[in-house]
Design an enzyme around this catalytic site. Structure first.
Site, mmCIF file in Angstrom:
data_model
loop_
_atom_site.group_PDB
_atom_site.id
_atom_site.type_symbol
_atom_site.label_atom_id
_atom_site.label_comp_id
_atom_site.label_asym_id
_atom_site.label_seq_id
_atom_site.Cartn_x
_atom_site.Cartn_y
_atom_site.Cartn_z
ATOM 1 N N LYS A 1 69.613 -47.370 22.324
ATOM 2 C CA LYS A 1 71.012 -47.557 21.712
ATOM 3 C C LYS A 1 71.601 -48.549 22.018
ATOM 4 C CE LYS A 1 74.328 -44.698 22.375
ATOM 5 N NZ LYS A 1 75.067 -43.149 22.369
ATOM 6 N N ARG B 1 75.488 -35.320 21.010
ATOM 7 C CA ARG B 1 74.789 -35.369 22.219
ATOM 8 C C ARG B 1 75.753 -35.260 23.591
ATOM 9 N NH1 ARG B 1 76.501 -39.654 25.464
ATOM 10 N NH2 ARG B 1 75.141 -41.645 25.236
ATOM 11 N N GLN C 1 85.140 -35.956 20.561
ATOM 12 C CA GLN C 1 84.742 -35.464 21.655
ATOM 13 C C GLN C 1 85.396 -33.695 21.706
ATOM 14 O OE1 GLN C 1 81.889 -35.533 23.242
ATOM 15 N NE2 GLN C 1 81.573 -37.327 22.022
ATOM 16 N N ASP D 1 97.126 -32.657 22.741
ATOM 17 C CA ASP D 1 96.786 -33.870 22.444
ATOM 18 C C ASP D 1 98.069 -34.801 22.772
ATOM 19 O OD1 ASP D 1 94.391 -35.674 20.827
ATOM 20 O OD2 ASP D 1 96.374 -36.495 20.718
ATOM 21 N N ASP E 1 87.070 -39.715 35.618
ATOM 22 C CA ASP E 1 88.074 -38.879 36.486
ATOM 23 C C ASP E 1 89.558 -39.207 35.743
ATOM 24 O OD1 ASP E 1 87.732 -41.640 36.935
ATOM 25 O OD2 ASP E 1 87.996 -41.337 39.116
HETATM 26 N N1 LIG Z 1 80.936 -39.374 28.859
HETATM 27 C C1 LIG Z 1 80.333 -39.826 27.694
HETATM 28 O O1 LIG Z 1 79.026 -39.323 27.481
HETATM 29 C C2 LIG Z 1 81.069 -40.004 26.431
HETATM 30 C C3 LIG Z 1 80.458 -40.191 25.295
HETATM 31 C C4 LIG Z 1 81.345 -40.501 24.105
HETATM 32 C C5 LIG Z 1 82.785 -40.953 24.404
HETATM 33 N N2 LIG Z 1 83.169 -40.546 25.646
HETATM 34 C C6 LIG Z 1 84.700 -40.714 25.716
HETATM 35 O O2 LIG Z 1 85.155 -39.421 25.304
HETATM 36 C C7 LIG Z 1 86.701 -40.070 25.164
HETATM 37 C C8 LIG Z 1 86.990 -39.388 23.644
HETATM 38 O O3 LIG Z 1 86.308 -40.020 22.772
HETATM 39 P P1 LIG Z 1 86.587 -39.492 21.240
HETATM 40 O O4 LIG Z 1 85.335 -40.209 20.572
HETATM 41 O O5 LIG Z 1 86.789 -38.282 21.239
HETATM 42 O O6 LIG Z 1 87.781 -40.420 20.844
HETATM 43 P P2 LIG Z 1 88.792 -40.077 20.026
HETATM 44 O O7 LIG Z 1 89.770 -41.310 19.697
HETATM 45 O O8 LIG Z 1 87.993 -39.616 18.643
HETATM 46 O O9 LIG Z 1 89.746 -39.026 20.385
HETATM 47 C C9 LIG Z 1 90.562 -39.249 21.561
HETATM 48 C C10 LIG Z 1 91.687 -38.350 21.384
HETATM 49 O O10 LIG Z 1 92.573 -38.340 22.739
HETATM 50 C C11 LIG Z 1 93.902 -38.516 22.251
HETATM 51 N N3 LIG Z 1 94.698 -38.877 23.792
HETATM 52 C C12 LIG Z 1 94.867 -40.244 24.015
HETATM 53 N N4 LIG Z 1 95.422 -40.036 25.323
HETATM 54 C C13 LIG Z 1 95.623 -38.738 25.450
HETATM 55 C C14 LIG Z 1 96.048 -37.944 26.558
HETATM 56 N N5 LIG Z 1 96.554 -38.610 27.728
HETATM 57 N N6 LIG Z 1 96.255 -36.922 26.588
HETATM 58 C C15 LIG Z 1 95.746 -35.977 25.784
HETATM 59 N N7 LIG Z 1 95.135 -36.797 24.407
HETATM 60 C C16 LIG Z 1 95.061 -38.173 24.412
HETATM 61 C C17 LIG Z 1 93.953 -39.253 21.187
HETATM 62 O O11 LIG Z 1 95.319 -39.051 20.337
HETATM 63 C C18 LIG Z 1 92.693 -38.760 20.179
HETATM 64 O O12 LIG Z 1 93.055 -37.681 19.498
HETATM 65 C C19 LIG Z 1 86.894 -41.370 25.134
HETATM 66 O O13 LIG Z 1 87.303 -41.872 26.411
HETATM 67 C C20 LIG Z 1 85.084 -42.027 25.279
HETATM 68 O O14 LIG Z 1 85.130 -43.355 25.723
HETATM 69 C C21 LIG Z 1 82.531 -40.376 26.573
#
Ligand SMILES: NC(=O)c1ccc[n+]([C@@H]2O[C@H](COP(=O)([O-])OP(=O)(O)OC[C@H]3O[C@@H](n4cnc5c(N)ncnc54)[C@H](O)[C@@H]3O)[C@@H](O)[C@H]2O)c1
Length: 325
Positions: A73, A116, A144, A165, A233
């Site tokens: 990927k 996933r 997520q 949120d 974290d």
């Molecule tokens: N660990 C993994 O495998 C993995 C995989 C994909 C994404 N991620 C991470 O997951 C996170 C979410 O990704 P996503 O695709 O859902 O993003 P997204 O932009 O679709 O959603 C993020 C949400 O968080 C909200 N937000 C921002 N700051 C906040 C806070 N302090 N408290 C509560 N809400 C808050 C935003 O308003 C938004 O609605 C990102 O940090 C991304 O990097 C991790």
């Protein structure tokens, strides 16, 4: 598949194959069992950072012999994209024939990444959460926040979601959608603590930060709860992390790599990775009281477990566009 062509699958094509979350959760468990047995090749992901350092494009290769899956990927995360009306996560996935090395498919990876990651939370929760978990706290109601609920519904008798949120309208929109889709009672809460205390499962899915904002304090998480730290974290005060009885991850080598580049500076000792939990090499939850956590980093293994299923379904159903090599 013929050797002089590959199947291109757009995001709509990938979705049209109809793969279900339940199938993805099962497939990830198979893949993590292979990893636990040492039968997966997956080097740590190299990355580049065009523009500012928060932007990344990662190369994520993996080979899972038991699933006849080999590929990579190539995934971007650009935080400023939200302002441009573009997705934060985007990218392509290349699937290769493990016998010849030839590319057999190129597909959009946005849907796979969303699904996933939720599925990995569900597999971890199967081993680390109480089986009667019914209340989930979601912090970050984005992609997520959605896919994690979709996956947890597969494994747990969920009834209630507490949604927080930073943008209250986002949480309200999310609450309506999740309650309509899954028949759950979804409450929008005013502060992060209300999405942690009183919840059996907590999922934090806000922005990933090198220096955590440490909003979730020690004492907030209930006895017997489980947390999935999708945003690393970032959300957690180290006192809260150190209250966990079993702190886990999906891959210890990659966690150590992230620590070397400045993430996860104040975490407890790692109990197990997900491969060790699934194979039973390390115990999962042993008592109803323990507080458990996982910080799944997101692995190439997850993507390469799912991609062949999508490719096979697409071929069977005549979905996608054949391109000449
Ligand atoms: N660990 C993994 O495998 C993995 C995989 C994909 C994404 N991620 C991470 O997951 C996170 C979410 O990704 P996503 O695709 O859902 O993003 P997204 O932009 O679709 O959603 C993020 C949400 O968080 C909200 N937000 C921002 N700051 C906040 C806070 N302090 N408290 C509560 N809400 C808050 C935003 O308003 C938004 O609605 C990102 O940090 C991304 O990097 C991790």
């Amino acid at each position: 598949m013929p050797e002089n062509r590959l199947l291109y699958l757009s995001q709509a094509d990938v979705i049209a194959t109809g793969l279900t979350m339940s199938e993805i959760v099962d497939q990830l468990e198979v893949a993590f069992r292979e990893k636990g047995k040492g039968l997966v090749e997956m080097p740590p992901k190299p990355g580049i950072h065009p523009g500012n350092r928060d932007n990344f494009i990662h190369a994520m290769p993996a080979y899972i012999p038991a699933l006849k899956s080999a590929g990579m990927k190539w995934v971007s995360g650009f935080p400023e994209n939200e302002k441009r009306g573009l997705p934060y996560i985007s990218g392509l996935l290349i699937l290769n024939d493990p016998d010849t090395g030839l590319p057999i498919s190129v597909m959009d990876c946005i849907w796979i990444t969303a699904m996933r990651t939720g599925a990995a939370t569900a597999v971890s929760a199967k081993y680390l959460a109480r089986h009667d978990s019914s209340t989930v706290g979601i912090l970050g109601c984005g992609v997520q926040g959605r896919s994690n609920i979709e996956a947890l519904v597969v494994e747990f008798p969920l009834e209630q979601v507490m949604a927080y949120d930073i943008n209250k309208n986002t949480a309200k929109f999310y609450a309506k959608e999740i309650s309509d889709r899954f028949g759950l009672e979804v409450g929008v809460v005013d502060n992060p603590k209300q999405a942690v205390s009183g919840c059996d499962i907590v999922v934090t899915a806000g922005p990933i930060l090198k220096k955590p904002h440490s909003t979730i304090k020690g004492g907030w998480m209930d006895e017997g709860a489980f947390a999935s730290l999708v945003d690393f974290d970032s959300y957690w005060h180290s006192d809260a992390l150190h209250e966990s009885n079993k702190f886990c991850t999906d891959d210890i080598a990659q966690l150590r790599h992230y620590q070397e580049i400045g993430y996860f500076q104040n975490i407890p000792p790692v109990h197990a990775d997900l491969g060790e939990l699934v194979t039973g090499m390390k115990p999962g939850r042993q008592t109803p009281e323990e507080k458990n956590m996982t910080a799944n980093l997101g692995l190439a293994l997850d993507d390469m477990a799912v991609a062949p299923m999508i490719c096979h379904r697409a071929v069977e159903q005549g979905i996608g566009k054949w391109l000449t090599l």
